[in-house]
Design a protein around this motif. Structure first.
Motif: not given
Length: 225
Positions: A76-83
Motif C-alpha cells: 500500500d506504499r503509494v496510498a500511504f505516501a499520498q495520505a
C-alpha cells in the motif's frame, strides 16, 4: 509511562513487544502490549496515528527491520505516501518549523523488531516475520493463541507522527484555537496541527460521500439532519 517519564514497563519496551518481526519469547511480555493486542482482537481499527517525539516526521510502512533488510516494500506504499502528503499539507508549518517531511519509516529513521506499527498493519496477512508469542515475563500467563490471528483483524494504516524535536516543546510553540482548521492560521502550533491531522484521518476512514444514483435509479437522501 508518560506520566512517570519512563519508556519501559518492568524493563520491557512496549513498542518492541509485538508479534511481528520478533522472537517468540520476546513478545507480549508487557501488560501494555497485551492490552493493545486485546483491543485489536475485539475491534477493527482501519487507521490511526502513533504519536512520538524527537524529530518532526510523518512515517508509513515498512517500519519492520526484517522487511527493510529483505528489500520488501509495503503493497500500500503509494496510498500511504499520498495520505501522509495530505496530512503534512493540512498540518502546515509555524514559527521555526516546516511542514512535516514524510517517508518510509525504516528508510528515513530506522527499522525495529516487534514494533506496534508493522504488527498492526501486517500481522494478519503477511507471510513473512509474523510470530506466535510465548512470553517469558513474570506478569502472568498469556496463551500463544492470543497471537494467532485471522487474515483480517490486523490491517491497520497506522501513521507514525514524530511531533517535535523537543520532548517538551516550549509553551509558546504549542499554539491555540485561533484559526484551528486553517494550516496557515494565526494560532498554529504543535497542538492545533496534530488535532487537524487526527481529524483528517477520521475523514479518510469515513469520507463525506453521497451516492445519488445506482443503475439509473435516483436515490432519496437517507440521512435526516
Amino acid at each position: 509511562g508518560y506520566l512517570r517519564q519512563e519508556r519501559e514497563e518492568r524493563g520491557v519496551d512496549v513498542n518492541r513487544d509485538f508479534a511481528f518481526d520478533n522472537l517468540a519469547g520476546s513478545c507480549m511480555n508487557s501488560v501494555g502490549a497485551r492490552a493493545i493486542n486485546e483491543l485489536f482482537r475485539r475491534h477493527l481499527f482501519q487507521a490511526g496515528l502513533a504519536f512520538h517525539s524527537g524529530i518532526e516526521f510523518l512515517g508509513y510502512e515498512w517500519s519492520s527491520r526484517g522487511m527493510h533488510l529483505n528489500g520488501y516494500v509495503a503493497p500500500d506504499r503509494v496510498a500511504f505516501a499520498q495520505a501522509t502528503n495530505g496530512l503534512s499539507r493540512y498540518a502546515g508549518a509555524f514559527a521555526n518549523t516546516t511542514a512535516y517531511p514524510q517517508g518510509q519509516i525504516s528508510k528515513e529513521i530506522y527499522g525495529v523488531m516487534g514494533g506496534l506499527n508493522a504488527w498492526a498493519y501486517a500481522a494478519s496477512w503477511s507471510r513473512q516475520l509474523k510470530v506466535r508469542c510465548y512470553p517469558t515475563s513474570t506478569v502472568g500467563v498469556y496463551p500463544a493463541s492470543r497471537t494467532t490471528y485471522n487474515n483480517s483483524v490486523l490491517r491497520t494504516s497506522l501513521t507514525l507522527v514524530e511531533t517535535s524535536k523537543e520532548k517538551t516543546p516550549p509553551a509558546a510553540t504549542l499554539g491555540n484555537d485561533a484559526g484551528l482548521f486553517d494550516p496557515e492560521g494565526q494560532g498554529n502550533g504543535h497542538i492545533p496541527r496534530n488535532l487537524r491531522i487526527a481529524l483528517q484521518v477520521v475523514d479518510t476512514v469515513e469520507p463525506y460521500a453521497r451516492i445519488f444514483r445506482v443503475n439509473g435509479r435516483d436515490l432519496a437522501p437517507d440521512i435526516v439532519p
